[in-house]
Enzyme design. Structure first.
Site, PDB file in Angstrom:
ATOM      1  N   GLY A  35       1.255  -1.556  -0.209  1.00 44.59           N
ATOM      2  CA  GLY A  35      -0.055  -0.129  -0.229  1.00 44.59           C
ATOM      3  C   GLY A  35       0.527   0.966  -0.193  1.00 44.59           C
ATOM      4  CG  HIS A  36       2.938   2.307   3.009  1.00 44.62           C
ATOM      5  ND1 HIS A  36       3.451   0.974   4.197  1.00 44.62           N
ATOM      6  CD2 HIS A  36       3.129   3.189   4.181  1.00 44.62           C
ATOM      7  CE1 HIS A  36       2.533   1.218   5.541  1.00 44.62           C
ATOM      8  NE2 HIS A  36       2.479   2.817   5.071  1.00 44.62           N
ATOM      9  CD  GLN A  60      -0.166   8.612  13.854  1.00 46.58           C
ATOM     10  OE1 GLN A  60      -0.457   9.461  13.432  1.00 46.58           O
ATOM     11  NE2 GLN A  60      -1.218   8.551  13.344  1.00 46.58           N
ATOM     12  CE  LYS A 148      -4.892   0.315   5.899  1.00 46.10           C
ATOM     13  NZ  LYS A 148      -5.588   0.768   7.583  1.00 46.10           N
ATOM     14  CG  MET A 183      -1.688  -4.812   1.023  1.00 46.47           C
ATOM     15  SD  MET A 183      -0.322  -5.088   0.472  1.00 46.47           S
ATOM     16  CE  MET A 183      -0.595  -6.247  -0.324  1.00 46.47           C
ATOM     17  NE  ARG A 186      -2.054  -0.267  14.609  1.00 40.42           N
ATOM     18  CZ  ARG A 186      -2.812   1.321  14.536  1.00 40.42           C
ATOM     19  NH1 ARG A 186      -3.667   1.971  13.315  1.00 40.42           N
ATOM     20  NH2 ARG A 186      -2.122   2.293  15.548  1.00 40.42           N
TER      21      ARG A 186
HETATM   22  O1  PAF Z   1      -1.281   7.451   7.753  1.00 40.42           O
HETATM   23  C1  PAF Z   1      -0.698   7.292   8.354  1.00 40.42           C
HETATM   24  O2  PAF Z   1       0.152   6.467   8.532  1.00 40.42           O
HETATM   25  C2  PAF Z   1      -0.341   8.095   9.728  1.00 40.42           C
HETATM   26  O3  PAF Z   1      -1.658   9.098  10.592  1.00 40.42           O
HETATM   27  C3  PAF Z   1       0.422  10.155   8.687  1.00 40.42           C
HETATM   28  C4  PAF Z   1      -0.398   9.428   8.146  1.00 40.42           C
HETATM   29  C5  PAF Z   1       1.417   9.305   8.250  1.00 40.42           C
HETATM   30  C6  PAF Z   1       0.689  10.451  10.257  1.00 40.42           C
HETATM   31  O4  PAF Z   1       0.965   9.848  11.163  1.00 40.42           O
END
Ligand code: PAF
Length: 280
Positions: A35-36, A60, A148, A183, A186
């Protein structure tokens, strides 16, 4: 690929880029998956230079969430990013991002409070704050994020608009395993039996889309199909049919209405979403 640990290094690298060069940015928390990498590919296709950030942002995560156990593998991430031809990777420390005496937070009201925001109070405040800081440092023309995290994309679009930031947020398609599981870093928490149960999220989407295609237009009936498909495979945190702009529950549905959910597979909380008119 240039590795940037500090804000000073990032600023110096950014200042050396010729004005007019298009810069793409992919913010991540690392433990990269396809995904990334699809976001990296989208950035590379659209922009001359690509920055990726890797930072597990503590602000977060709630107090009882998985900050300490969040999967991390910087070495592997850097290898992958180098193979993908990323130009710059920024991986700061928390001292660098939130130094002693840090006081400023970004709050996007309304849309941040529902769904994931209701289950994870303060989550989007942390996301909006870190993304604003990163955007301010990287100064990208475009930022690439996965859908997602559909609510995250809308929260950040609202923030960019309200704060007059000239960054184009490009929302990219969800990348799924061959079996349908969206994907996510986690997913690495799931053993094979839990992975099988986690397919209830995408199965629920498929079942609801099929019913919609077959003519079902009743919101309670569509939600019941989703709930029944999940059954006892997972514990529903939220499951809603919402409009795609404000994420408010709908009473009548169309192609663009979105089924959106968070489901616990034991202790692992997974999210997924899709438009009714799509086909998984
Ligand atoms: O989606 C994420 O992986 C995170 O929320 C982000 C956008 C990198 C901010 O920490």
């Amino acid at each position: 690929m240039k590795l940037l640990h500090s804000i000073t290094e990032l600023r110096e690298a950014r200042a050396r880029i010729a004005p007019g060069t298009s810069v793409g940015f992919v913010p991540t928390m690392g433990y990269l998956h396809e995904g990334h990498l699809s976001l990296v590919a989208a950035s590379k296709a659209a922009c001359e230079l690509t920055f990726v950030s890797i930072y597990v942002n503590p602000s977060q995560f709630g107090p009882n969430e998985d900050l300490a156990s969040y999967p991390r593998d910087l070495e592997r991430d850097l290898e992958l990013l180098s193979t993908y031809g990323v130009d710059y990777v920024f991986f700061p420390s928390t001292e660098e991002i939130y130094p002693e005496g840090y006081k400023t937070w970004v709050e996007v009201s309304g849309i941040s409070q529902r769904l994931c925001g209701a289950s994870r109070p303060g989550h989007f405040r942390g996301v909006a704050t870190i993304v604003l800081k990163l955007v301010n440092l990287v100064q990208p023309h475009s930022m690439f994020m996965g859908s997602k995290d559909f609510q995250q994309v809308l929260v950040l679009k609202t923030m960019l608009r309200d704060l007059n930031l000239q960054v184009n947020l490009v929302s990219c398609p969800i990348i799924r395993e061959a079996d349908g599981l969206a994907m996510s870093s986690r997913n690495s928490y799931l053993d094979s039996q839990q992975h099988q149960r986690a397919l209830c999220l995408s199965s629920a989407i498929k079942a609801v889309q099929a019913a919609f295609r077959a003519g079902q237009r009743s919101v309670p009936a569509l939600l019941e199909i989703a709930g029944e498909t999940i059954g006892d495979r997972g514990r529903i945190d939220y499951l809603e049919l919402v409009d795609p702009e404000r994420l408010e529950p709908v009473t009548t549905v169309d192609d663009m209405s979105r089924l959106i959910m968070a489901v616990y597979i034991d202790k692992v909380r997974l999210i997924d979403n899709a438009a009714l008119g799509e086909q998984l």
